[in-house]
Motif scaffolding. Structure first.
Motif, PDB file in Angstrom:
ATOM      1  N   PHE A 150      19.732 -47.776  24.838  1.00 29.37           N
ATOM      2  CA  PHE A 150      19.121 -48.658  25.825  1.00 29.37           C
ATOM      3  C   PHE A 150      19.597 -50.086  25.592  1.00 29.37           C
ATOM      4  N   GLY A 151      19.512 -50.893  26.628  1.00 25.36           N
ATOM      5  CA  GLY A 151      19.852 -52.300  26.493  1.00 25.36           C
ATOM      6  C   GLY A 151      21.099 -52.675  27.253  1.00 25.36           C
ATOM      7  N   ALA A 152      21.549 -53.911  27.025  1.00 31.60           N
ATOM      8  CA  ALA A 152      22.695 -54.456  27.755  1.00 31.60           C
ATOM      9  C   ALA A 152      23.918 -53.566  27.587  1.00 31.60           C
ATOM     10  N   GLY A 153      24.545 -53.257  28.694  1.00 30.57           N
ATOM     11  CA  GLY A 153      25.775 -52.479  28.677  1.00 30.57           C
ATOM     12  C   GLY A 153      25.585 -50.980  28.670  1.00 30.57           C
ATOM     13  N   THR A 154      24.346 -50.511  28.564  1.00 34.50           N
ATOM     14  CA  THR A 154      24.108 -49.073  28.510  1.00 34.50           C
ATOM     15  C   THR A 154      23.768 -48.490  29.876  1.00 34.50           C
ATOM     16  N   GLY A 155      23.304 -49.347  30.789  1.00 32.22           N
ATOM     17  CA  GLY A 155      22.858 -48.846  32.084  1.00 32.22           C
ATOM     18  C   GLY A 155      21.472 -48.246  32.056  1.00 32.22           C
ATOM     19  N   ARG A 156      20.805 -48.368  30.915  1.00 31.68           N
ATOM     20  CA  ARG A 156      19.449 -47.811  30.780  1.00 31.68           C
ATOM     21  C   ARG A 156      18.475 -48.894  30.329  1.00 31.68           C
ATOM     22  N   SER A 157      17.265 -48.825  30.842  1.00 31.01           N
ATOM     23  CA  SER A 157      16.200 -49.745  30.436  1.00 31.01           C
ATOM     24  C   SER A 157      14.896 -48.966  30.334  1.00 31.01           C
ATOM     25  N   VAL A 158      13.905 -49.593  29.708  1.00 31.65           N
ATOM     26  CA  VAL A 158      12.594 -48.969  29.515  1.00 31.65           C
ATOM     27  C   VAL A 158      11.578 -49.647  30.414  1.00 31.65           C
ATOM     28  N   ALA A 159      10.852 -48.850  31.184  1.00 34.47           N
ATOM     29  CA  ALA A 159       9.810 -49.389  32.067  1.00 34.47           C
ATOM     30  C   ALA A 159       8.494 -49.552  31.326  1.00 34.47           C
ATOM     31  N   CYS A 160       8.126 -48.553  30.523  1.00 34.87           N
ATOM     32  CA  CYS A 160       6.855 -48.575  29.800  1.00 34.87           C
ATOM     33  C   CYS A 160       6.898 -47.514  28.705  1.00 34.87           C
ATOM     34  N   TYR A 161       5.860 -47.498  27.879  1.00 37.33           N
ATOM     35  CA  TYR A 161       5.868 -46.646  26.678  1.00 37.33           C
ATOM     36  C   TYR A 161       4.481 -46.061  26.448  1.00 37.33           C
ATOM     37  N   ALA A 162       4.437 -44.842  25.909  1.00 41.03           N
ATOM     38  CA  ALA A 162       3.167 -44.208  25.527  1.00 41.03           C
ATOM     39  C   ALA A 162       3.329 -43.514  24.185  1.00 41.03           C
TER      40      ALA A 162
END
Length: 430
Positions: free
Chosen positions: A191-203
């Motif tokens: 996840f993060g810059a350059g990966t194309g993935r981000s986190v919306a929320c966590y449980a």
């Protein structure tokens, strides 16, 4: 939110419950101890075997498995190409001769909840807004490598990656080398810059590691606040000498000074009552010979409180106590902060979401604070997060006789499944 009668995505299923319990038994075989616990400290062979088994479990159910540069393990399932992820998980590493529920249940619960939701959304009954991911954080326990919560701390930007990778165990092995040895580290981030993935929320769901739920006969704890904590590395410096020949008045006994420090830390807790928890969890004595007055003792201490102000006051008192010990024992005490965090609240909307889910599922609930650190205490500072507890019988944890009833294990997954479903549909990210 729809009415409770129509809002439950995945009703309880006895077959799914049986599968959860069977998988939990299998997972608990890795690093199993004769007394019923587990020992699989971070990046040991036992931890590696557990990760390998879990990777197979995830891939067999359609998840892609990836590791990041600090060894966090992710099982990802994409519903909506390019959309952010709802993450859920905990950790699979344990304390020495630890319990089999702490952390590991939360990872498996997240995996089963995610699997149920993949099956649910595949029917076309609803369309999620986000993708889903399961995470097994690296070195949450902090028993082999320090500090604790290492993987999520790096992920949340609270510890530099290189600092974490260079941490060493008592044998001098770095975290990086240990992860290389078990083959669960990548040169890239997930996840993060350059990966194309981000986190919306966590449980995250976890055993309580306390007695409040068990005492009250309550099934679910809704965590609304975390205690503050100061963790210290202490060195007590004296002078090596002969235990028989050296006059008592001439001794600079580091172990004596350390013993006084242990007592002072315990008496500090007694001064403040239940608003302050203190401990000395580790001592290393040099040269550790039966006929040598110790020249040096390394110690790990921690203070925890629901009040940042009280913790600061206790920290100041501890400094004064150490100064008096230095004079009394004729030693020098070096004190370094190993890991600290302030008391913080979890997002109220996350607490309210889990309250609504518990009410809809007719699960008894209460608000609780977490005295222990969890990966969610890092994640809540970067994304909306939910933390849930299920009961620990008699409050036992970090011990082989740690136990949670099967009924609570399966109910916890039911609650987590429904919570994640509502998070996937945007409940915390309007």
């Amino acid at each position: 939110m729809t009415d409770a009668a129509t809002s439950i995505r995945v009703p309880r299923n006895s077959v799914a419950d049986a599968a959860l319990l069977a998988d939990f038994l299998t997972m608990s075989e890795f690093g199993a101890t004769p007394a019923g616990g587990v020992e699989r400290q971070a990046a040991t062979a036992e931890d590696g075997h557990t990760r390998a088994w879990f990777a197979q479990w995830l891939t067999a159910r359609g998840f892609s498995v990836s590791y990041d540069r600090i060894g966090n393990m992710f099982g990802l399932y994409e519903f909506v190409p390019g959309a952010p992820y709802v993450l859920a998980g905990s950790h699979m590493d344990s304390q020495p001769r630890g319990g089999k529920y702490d952390g590991a249940y939360g990872v498996l619960a997240a995996a089963h909840a995610a699997q149920r939701l993949v099956q649910y959304y595949s029917t076309g009954a609803a369309t999620p807004t986000f993708n889903i991911g399961v995470v097994n954080w690296f070195n949450e326990e902090g028993s082999r490598f320090k500090p604790s919560m290492m993987g999520s701390s790096v992920f949340a930007g609270k510890i530099e990656l290189e600092t974490a990778l260079c941490a060493t165990d008592p044998a001098g092995v770095t975290a990086q080398q240990a992860l290389i040895d078990i083959g669960t580290i990548s040169s890239n981030d997930v996840f993060g810059a350059g990966t194309g993935r981000s986190v919306a929320c966590y449980a995250e769901i976890h055993i309580e590691q306390g007695r409040e739920l068990d005492k009250g006969g309550i099934t679910l704890g809704l965590v609304d606040k975390t205690w503050a904590a100061n963790k210290y590395e202490i060195s007590v410096i004296g002078a090596q000498a002969h235990t028989g020949a050296t006059a008592m008045v001439d001794r600079q006994d580091a172990l004596y000074g350390a013993a006084l420090a242990v007592v002072a830390v315990r008496e500090l807790a007694e001064r403040y009552g239940e608003d302050l928890h203190t401990s000395c969890g580790q001592l290393t004595v040099y040269p550790n010979s039966p006929v040598v007055v110790a020249r040096e003792v390394h110690m790990h201490l921690d203070l925890r409180s629901p009040s940042d102000t009280l913790l600061d006051e206790a920290d100041a008192v501890l400094r004064q106590e150490f100064a008096m010990i230095e004079l009394k024992a004729d030693v020098h005490i070096e004190r370094r902060y190993a890991h600290t965090w302030k008391g913080h609240t979890y997002q109220p909307e996350g607490v309210e979401l889990s309250r609504q889910v518990a009410a809809d599922l007719e699960v008894s609930q209460m608000l609780v604070q977490t005295r222990a650190g969890h990966d969610s205490t890092n994640m809540k500072d970067i994304v909306p997060s939910v933390m849930l507890f299920i009961p620990s019988v008699d409050g036992v944890s970090h011990a082989e006789n740690e136990f949670t009833n099967n009924e609570d294990l399966v109910t916890g997954v039911d609650v987590l499944t429904e919570t994640l479903a509502r998070m996937l549909e945007g409940a915390l990210n309007p």
